[in-house]
Design a protein around this motif. Sequence first.
Motif, PDB file in Angstrom:
ATOM      1  N   ARG A   7       2.562  -6.166 -10.200  1.00 25.13           N
ATOM      2  CA  ARG A   7       1.685  -7.230  -9.711  1.00 25.13           C
ATOM      3  C   ARG A   7       1.081  -7.999 -10.872  1.00 25.13           C
ATOM      4  O   ARG A   7       1.019  -9.223 -10.862  1.00 25.13           O
ATOM      5  N   THR A  42      -0.561  -6.570   0.060  1.00 23.76           N
ATOM      6  CA  THR A  42      -0.256  -8.002   0.030  1.00 23.76           C
ATOM      7  C   THR A  42       1.064  -8.250  -0.690  1.00 23.76           C
ATOM      8  O   THR A  42       1.899  -9.038  -0.225  1.00 23.76           O
ATOM      9  N   TYR A  43       1.256  -7.588  -1.823  1.00 29.49           N
ATOM     10  CA  TYR A  43       2.489  -7.793  -2.586  1.00 29.49           C
ATOM     11  C   TYR A  43       3.710  -7.197  -1.897  1.00 29.49           C
ATOM     12  O   TYR A  43       4.834  -7.654  -2.123  1.00 29.49           O
ATOM     13  N   LYS A  45       4.010  -6.975   1.602  1.00 26.23           N
ATOM     14  CA  LYS A  45       4.233  -7.434   2.971  1.00 26.23           C
ATOM     15  C   LYS A  45       4.074  -8.931   3.213  1.00 26.23           C
ATOM     16  O   LYS A  45       4.476  -9.420   4.270  1.00 26.23           O
ATOM     17  N   VAL A  46       3.468  -9.663   2.284  1.00 28.06           N
ATOM     18  CA  VAL A  46       3.093 -11.054   2.562  1.00 28.06           C
ATOM     19  C   VAL A  46       3.831 -12.015   1.639  1.00 28.06           C
ATOM     20  O   VAL A  46       4.002 -11.734   0.447  1.00 28.06           O
ATOM     21  N   LEU A  47       4.245 -13.149   2.194  1.00 25.40           N
ATOM     22  CA  LEU A  47       4.871 -14.182   1.375  1.00 25.40           C
ATOM     23  C   LEU A  47       3.847 -14.789   0.424  1.00 25.40           C
ATOM     24  O   LEU A  47       2.662 -14.871   0.740  1.00 25.40           O
ATOM     25  N   ARG A  48       4.278 -15.217  -0.746  1.00 26.60           N
ATOM     26  CA  ARG A  48       3.430 -15.833  -1.767  1.00 26.60           C
ATOM     27  C   ARG A  48       2.209 -14.956  -2.116  1.00 26.60           C
ATOM     28  O   ARG A  48       1.069 -15.407  -2.072  1.00 26.60           O
ATOM     29  N   PRO A  49       2.455 -13.694  -2.463  1.00 20.48           N
ATOM     30  CA  PRO A  49       1.341 -12.778  -2.749  1.00 20.48           C
ATOM     31  C   PRO A  49       0.508 -13.195  -3.957  1.00 20.48           C
ATOM     32  O   PRO A  49      -0.639 -12.759  -4.089  1.00 20.48           O
ATOM     33  N   HIS A  50       1.067 -14.054  -4.820  1.00 20.65           N
ATOM     34  CA  HIS A  50       0.315 -14.506  -5.994  1.00 20.65           C
ATOM     35  C   HIS A  50      -0.906 -15.336  -5.612  1.00 20.65           C
ATOM     36  O   HIS A  50      -1.767 -15.610  -6.462  1.00 20.65           O
ATOM     37  N   THR A  80      -5.350 -12.691   2.756  1.00 20.72           N
ATOM     38  CA  THR A  80      -5.378 -11.291   3.201  1.00 20.72           C
ATOM     39  C   THR A  80      -6.751 -10.652   3.010  1.00 20.72           C
ATOM     40  O   THR A  80      -6.897  -9.436   3.133  1.00 20.72           O
ATOM     41  N   SER A 103      -3.827 -19.097   9.782  1.00 22.77           N
ATOM     42  CA  SER A 103      -2.672 -18.343  10.277  1.00 22.77           C
ATOM     43  C   SER A 103      -3.087 -17.145  11.125  1.00 22.77           C
ATOM     44  O   SER A 103      -3.612 -16.151  10.610  1.00 22.77           O
ATOM     45  N   GLU A 105      -1.124 -15.078  12.345  1.00 20.63           N
ATOM     46  CA  GLU A 105      -0.226 -13.973  12.028  1.00 20.63           C
ATOM     47  C   GLU A 105      -0.894 -12.923  11.143  1.00 20.63           C
ATOM     48  O   GLU A 105      -0.458 -11.778  11.086  1.00 20.63           O
TER      49      GLU A 105
END
Length: 224
Positions: A7, A42-43, A45-50, A80, A103, A105
Amino acid sequence: MNHKDQRSTFAAMDILPADLQTYLDTHCEPEPDWLQTINRETYLKVLRPHMLSGHYQGRLLSFLSKLMQPKLILEIGTFTGYATICLAEGLTEDGVIHTIEVSRELEDMLNSHFKSTSVGKKIKLHFGEAEHVIGTLPYNDFDMVFIDADKKNNITYFELVLNKVRSGGLIIIDNVLWKGKVYGDENDADTQVIRKLNDQVTADTRVEKIILPVRDGLLLIRKK
């Protein structure tokens, strides 16, 4: 390389050298266990974690909140929930942070993240377009506002929240250095929008302002 190293390397790749980021992370307050879990999840499971604030910036947000000891915070852009929790750490005993996310989601994940912390009961989550939700909030005395949503609307968000912040209150806007593009020769639409925001706030006599070169740039704005 463990998940935390991955990360740090990924986040620093575009913003800070990895060795500098590691040095900064190890010379501030440690990342609480629940935030480490949110960071990792987050890193994974989620898109664009940065987009996550991360350890160092998160500790800065927490530090500022603790200095302000706010009773009422507004956050635009929950993602998140990492920064939300950091900001909530400085709330007064009866304080509340209202956070807006577009979102749906992310709802289950956010509720799970907030419940896992010691500040979850102080967080009020709203879903919808920020421009609409801000107008429904019956407050004109926010102590702090953190703006970290869609960059094209930052100027709109700033103008909408300024009258909802008390005198002496703090507005923080993220990503105002835009990986250095704002002070370079780049002229793409996103860069122009952020450059316009920085210039407009600089010229605004209603506020005091300063940019901190933390990660991708934090604009701190104090309402007079």
